[in-house]
Design a protein around this motif. Structure first.
Motif, short mmCIF file in Angstrom:
data_model
loop_
_atom_site.label_atom_id
_atom_site.label_comp_id
_atom_site.label_asym_id
_atom_site.label_seq_id
_atom_site.Cartn_x
_atom_site.Cartn_y
_atom_site.Cartn_z
N SER A 1 107.74 -32.94 60.60
CA SER A 1 107.37 -33.31 59.24
C SER A 1 106.97 -32.04 58.49
O SER A 1 106.42 -31.10 59.09
N ASP A 2 107.22 -32.05 57.18
CA ASP A 2 106.81 -30.92 56.35
C ASP A 2 106.66 -31.38 54.92
O ASP A 2 106.91 -32.55 54.59
N VAL A 3 106.25 -30.43 54.07
CA VAL A 3 106.07 -30.70 52.64
C VAL A 3 107.27 -30.09 51.93
O VAL A 3 107.42 -28.86 51.91
N PRO A 4 108.15 -30.88 51.31
CA PRO A 4 109.40 -30.35 50.73
C PRO A 4 109.16 -29.29 49.66
O PRO A 4 109.90 -28.29 49.60
N ASN A 5 108.15 -29.47 48.82
CA ASN A 5 107.93 -28.52 47.72
C ASN A 5 106.84 -27.50 48.04
O ASN A 5 106.19 -26.96 47.13
#
Length: 332
Positions: free
Chosen positions: A234-238
């Motif tokens: 999981s990650d933060v797209p922006n």
């Protein structure tokens, strides 16, 4: 031929360098040569009243012939008393000598010198001899009076007393140093134990419990294979758009708040967090403890992460944070 063994006054004063003899009027008859280093020379002339030179500190009796005879078996302690004018005269005579500094130290301390010994009545019954030694017990006291150990006769037990006491003081100092070293070592051992406990906690946070325990016990870790597992990223797209416009502390606060929420979900759903890199968060199910429902557990954790991400605000847009999640089930 006269076989009587005779000793000259000079030899006697050398053999007993701190003695003095007085008559029945308590006037000085003779004094040992070392006393001249501590008492002005003019005070040590014959016929000088002993009371001008010394005072009795023990026993506490008046300084007269009859009283001394009554206490002849007692230990006597005399203290030098030199008047300031006499000390100034001797200081003026010693100015310019090569050992002026040493003599000055002697003069400063000479009025405090004490002698300890015994009184003996001579065969004339009209003279008393005081056989004594300086009342000192350590090297430091010798230095205070400007004295040297060699100034005392070899037969004088005071030499042995000073050396024994100095050895005792050295032993005490060594023991105190050892105690201080022991306390320091104990403190270091406690600090090491605390640091070890901190390291163990970090190790358990980074690795599975059974792996961490084996490492802490010094056991060899064998690599192993798993036939199936579920992996989630999981990650933060922006995230790359957030970093350039935010202060570093704001970025750290954002990740700390997000990962704290995700860590709670990992524990709740019994999956294992492998690592975090930047904004990426890697989780695995079925490893290291195999569970048949590892895919289901990862799925529940992923849904929870999406909801928890919404509780965190994007510092740029101030909107709920969006997470991107990818899941793969691996079966061999």
């Amino acid at each position: 031929m006269d076989d009587t063994l005779r000793m000259t006054p000079i030899d006697f004063c050398t053999a007993l360098p701190y003695h003095f003899i007085m008559d029945d009027n308590c006037r000085l008859v003779q004094a040992g040569k070392e006393l001249f280093n501590h008492i002005p020379k003019e005070l040590l002339q014959p016929e000088t009243p002993v009371l001008r030179i010394f005072e009795i500190t023990r026993p506490q009796i008046p300084l007269d012939f009859d009283n001394i005879c009554n206490f002849i078996n007692a230990v006597f302690v005399f203290q030098v008393r030199a008047s300031p004018s006499d000390m100034r005269k001797q200081r003026e005579n010693l100015e310019g000598s090569e050992s002026a500094s040493l003599n000055q130290a002697v003069l400063q301390q000479g009025c405090h010198l004490k002698l300890k010994g015994q009184m003996m009545l001579l065969s004339t019954k009209k003279h008393l001899i005081y056989l004594c030694s300086p009342y000192v017990t350590s090297i430091n006291e010798l230095m205070q009076f400007g004295m040297r150990l060699t100034a005392m006769p070899m037969h004088d037990a005071t030499r042995d007393l000073i050396l024994l006491n100095q050895q005792r003081l050295s032993d005490v100092e060594v023991n105190l140093q050892l105690e201080a070293n022991n306390e320091q070592l104990e403190a270091m051992a406690r600090d090491l134990e605390e640091e070890k406990n901190k390291t163990d906690v970090i190790l358990k946070d980074m690795l599975p419990a059974q792996i961490a325990n084996k490492l802490m016990e010094g056991e060899h870790i064998e690599s192993c294979e798993y036939e199936e597992a579920t992996v989630m990223f999981s990650d933060v797209p922006n995230f790359q758009q957030i970093v350039p416009v935010c202060q570093p502390k704001d970025v750290v606060h954002l990740l700390n708040e997000l990962f704290t929420r995700l860590d709670r979900l990992v524990v709740l759903h019994k999956v294992y967090k492998v690592e975090t890199v930047g904004d990426s968060y890697m989780t695995v199910g079925g490893i290291p403890d195999f569970t048949p429902e590892h895919a289901e557990n990862i799925g529940h954790a992923a849904l929870g992460m999406l909801w928890e991400g919404r509780a965190v605000r994007d510092p740029v847009s101030n909107k709920p944070l969006q997470l991107r999640i990818g899941i793969e089930i691996i079966i061999y």
